[in-house]
Write a protein that holds these residues in place. Sequence first.
Motif, PDB file in Angstrom:
ATOM      1  N   ARG A 154       0.822  -1.216   0.000  1.00  0.00           N
ATOM      2  CA  ARG A 154       0.000   0.000   0.000  1.00  0.00           C
ATOM      3  C   ARG A 154       0.857   1.268   0.000  1.00  0.00           C
ATOM      4  NH1 ARG A 154      -3.010   1.159   4.359  1.00  0.00           N
ATOM      5  NH2 ARG A 154      -1.837  -0.112   5.840  1.00  0.00           N
ATOM      6  N   SER A 155       2.169   1.102   0.047  1.00  0.00           N
ATOM      7  CA  SER A 155       3.029   2.276   0.096  1.00  0.00           C
ATOM      8  C   SER A 155       4.226   2.091  -0.826  1.00  0.00           C
ATOM      9  CB  SER A 155       3.506   2.517   1.527  1.00  0.00           C
ATOM     10  OG  SER A 155       4.279   1.434   1.990  1.00  0.00           O
ATOM     11  N   THR A 156       4.788   3.221  -1.242  1.00  0.00           N
ATOM     12  CA  THR A 156       5.980   3.225  -2.086  1.00  0.00           C
ATOM     13  C   THR A 156       6.920   4.301  -1.598  1.00  0.00           C
ATOM     14  OG1 THR A 156       4.690   2.513  -4.013  1.00  0.00           O
ATOM     15  CG2 THR A 156       6.880   3.437  -4.424  1.00  0.00           C
ATOM     16  N   ILE A 157       8.163   3.926  -1.342  1.00  0.00           N
ATOM     17  CA  ILE A 157       9.170   4.904  -0.953  1.00  0.00           C
ATOM     18  C   ILE A 157      10.044   5.191  -2.160  1.00  0.00           C
ATOM     19  CG2 ILE A 157      10.811   3.158  -0.103  1.00  0.00           C
ATOM     20  CD1 ILE A 157      11.554   5.212   2.120  1.00  0.00           C
ATOM     21  N   SER A 158      10.359   6.459  -2.352  1.00  0.00           N
ATOM     22  CA  SER A 158      11.189   6.855  -3.489  1.00  0.00           C
ATOM     23  C   SER A 158      12.055   8.034  -3.078  1.00  0.00           C
ATOM     24  CB  SER A 158      10.317   7.214  -4.693  1.00  0.00           C
ATOM     25  OG  SER A 158       9.454   8.294  -4.378  1.00  0.00           O
ATOM     26  N   SER A 159      13.007   8.355  -3.943  1.00  0.00           N
ATOM     27  CA  SER A 159      13.912   9.447  -3.610  1.00  0.00           C
ATOM     28  C   SER A 159      14.233  10.285  -4.831  1.00  0.00           C
ATOM     29  CB  SER A 159      15.205   8.896  -2.995  1.00  0.00           C
ATOM     30  OG  SER A 159      15.888   8.086  -3.940  1.00  0.00           O
ATOM     31  N   ASP A 160      14.575  11.526  -4.575  1.00  0.00           N
ATOM     32  CA  ASP A 160      15.025  12.444  -5.614  1.00  0.00           C
ATOM     33  C   ASP A 160      16.369  12.992  -5.141  1.00  0.00           C
ATOM     34  OD1 ASP A 160      15.587  14.581  -7.289  1.00  0.00           O
ATOM     35  OD2 ASP A 160      13.493  15.166  -7.476  1.00  0.00           O
ATOM     36  N   SER A 161      17.436  12.451  -5.676  1.00  0.00           N
ATOM     37  CA  SER A 161      18.763  12.819  -5.194  1.00  0.00           C
ATOM     38  C   SER A 161      19.101  14.275  -5.482  1.00  0.00           C
ATOM     39  CB  SER A 161      19.822  11.901  -5.807  1.00  0.00           C
ATOM     40  OG  SER A 161      19.782  11.973  -7.225  1.00  0.00           O
ATOM     41  N   ALA A 162      18.557  14.810  -6.559  1.00  0.00           N
ATOM     42  CA  ALA A 162      18.832  16.209  -6.896  1.00  0.00           C
ATOM     43  C   ALA A 162      18.256  17.149  -5.844  1.00  0.00           C
ATOM     44  CB  ALA A 162      18.261  16.535  -8.268  1.00  0.00           C
TER      45      ALA A 162
ATOM     46  N   ASN B 128      17.608  15.999  -2.638  1.00  0.00           N
ATOM     47  CA  ASN B 128      17.857  15.422  -1.309  1.00  0.00           C
ATOM     48  C   ASN B 128      16.539  15.164  -0.584  1.00  0.00           C
ATOM     49  OD1 ASN B 128      20.598  15.159  -1.386  1.00  0.00           O
ATOM     50  ND2 ASN B 128      21.045  16.812   0.023  1.00  0.00           N
ATOM     51  N   THR B 129      15.596  14.611  -1.292  1.00  0.00           N
ATOM     52  CA  THR B 129      14.254  14.423  -0.749  1.00  0.00           C
ATOM     53  C   THR B 129      13.810  12.984  -0.927  1.00  0.00           C
ATOM     54  OG1 THR B 129      13.662  16.720  -1.193  1.00  0.00           O
ATOM     55  CG2 THR B 129      11.850  15.175  -0.896  1.00  0.00           C
ATOM     56  N   VAL B 130      13.146  12.477   0.102  1.00  0.00           N
ATOM     57  CA  VAL B 130      12.568  11.145   0.076  1.00  0.00           C
ATOM     58  C   VAL B 130      11.052  11.283   0.204  1.00  0.00           C
ATOM     59  CG1 VAL B 130      12.348   8.993   1.362  1.00  0.00           C
ATOM     60  CG2 VAL B 130      14.580   9.981   1.007  1.00  0.00           C
ATOM     61  N   TYR B 131      10.337  10.431  -0.491  1.00  0.00           N
ATOM     62  CA  TYR B 131       8.876  10.475  -0.481  1.00  0.00           C
ATOM     63  C   TYR B 131       8.310   9.145   0.009  1.00  0.00           C
ATOM     64  CZ  TYR B 131       9.965  14.267  -3.695  1.00  0.00           C
ATOM     65  OH  TYR B 131      10.497  15.402  -4.273  1.00  0.00           O
ATOM     66  N   LEU B 132       7.144   9.222   0.623  1.00  0.00           N
ATOM     67  CA  LEU B 132       6.406   8.021   0.986  1.00  0.00           C
ATOM     68  C   LEU B 132       4.982   8.183   0.475  1.00  0.00           C
ATOM     69  CD1 LEU B 132       6.445   5.279   2.489  1.00  0.00           C
ATOM     70  CD2 LEU B 132       5.512   6.507   4.471  1.00  0.00           C
ATOM     71  N   GLN B 133       4.651   7.463  -0.564  1.00  0.00           N
ATOM     72  CA  GLN B 133       3.310   7.471  -1.119  1.00  0.00           C
ATOM     73  C   GLN B 133       2.508   6.378  -0.424  1.00  0.00           C
ATOM     74  OE1 GLN B 133       1.829   9.455  -3.606  1.00  0.00           O
ATOM     75  NE2 GLN B 133      -0.050   8.373  -3.030  1.00  0.00           N
ATOM     76  N   MET B 134       1.408   6.756   0.195  1.00  0.00           N
ATOM     77  CA  MET B 134       0.577   5.792   0.922  1.00  0.00           C
ATOM     78  C   MET B 134      -0.815   5.766   0.311  1.00  0.00           C
ATOM     79  SD  MET B 134       1.707   6.507   4.857  1.00  0.00           S
ATOM     80  CE  MET B 134       1.120   8.204   4.864  1.00  0.00           C
ATOM     81  N   ASN B 135      -1.278   4.576  -0.005  1.00  0.00           N
ATOM     82  CA  ASN B 135      -2.587   4.401  -0.626  1.00  0.00           C
ATOM     83  C   ASN B 135      -3.472   3.510   0.241  1.00  0.00           C
ATOM     84  OD1 ASN B 135      -1.615   5.815  -2.962  1.00  0.00           O
ATOM     85  ND2 ASN B 135      -0.624   3.914  -3.623  1.00  0.00           N
ATOM     86  N   SER B 136      -4.748   3.527  -0.052  1.00  0.00           N
ATOM     87  CA  SER B 136      -5.727   2.697   0.672  1.00  0.00           C
ATOM     88  C   SER B 136      -5.553   2.847   2.183  1.00  0.00           C
ATOM     89  CB  SER B 136      -5.570   1.227   0.260  1.00  0.00           C
ATOM     90  OG  SER B 136      -5.761   1.070  -1.124  1.00  0.00           O
TER      91      SER B 136
END
Length: 122
Positions: free
Chosen positions: A67-75, A77-85
């Motif tokens: 239900r979640s996806t972690i990703s990053s944008d090195s340019a 310096n940010t990390v994201y956590l997409q949470m669904n349902s």
Amino acid sequence: QVRVVESGGGLVQAGGSLRLSCAASGRSFGHYAMGWFRQAPGKEREFVAAINWSGGGWMYAESLKGRSTISSDSAKNTVYLQMNSLQPEDTAVYYCVADSSYSAVSVNPQYWGQGTQVTVSS
């Protein structure tokens, strides 16, 4: 000194989605791992997800797996956590964390943000 700052929390209805962001500063994060913990009212903090910036790879706790996806944008310096349902039991303060060790970031990370509240209404 490493600093991580979360954003993106809020109120959402059950079944909805949220994307949390975590901006890191203080040094190059090319060799760091970052991730997320959460703490629900009356419960202990628990690991949610982590990503290894240097060698790739990621891991998830069973509670949000699928239900979640972690990703990053090195340019950025940010990390994201997409949470669904999202469900009411996902209500918690979500903390961004960082550590120079990928194995440590899911257990006892060195750096913590202040947290962002996620509330899921039924």
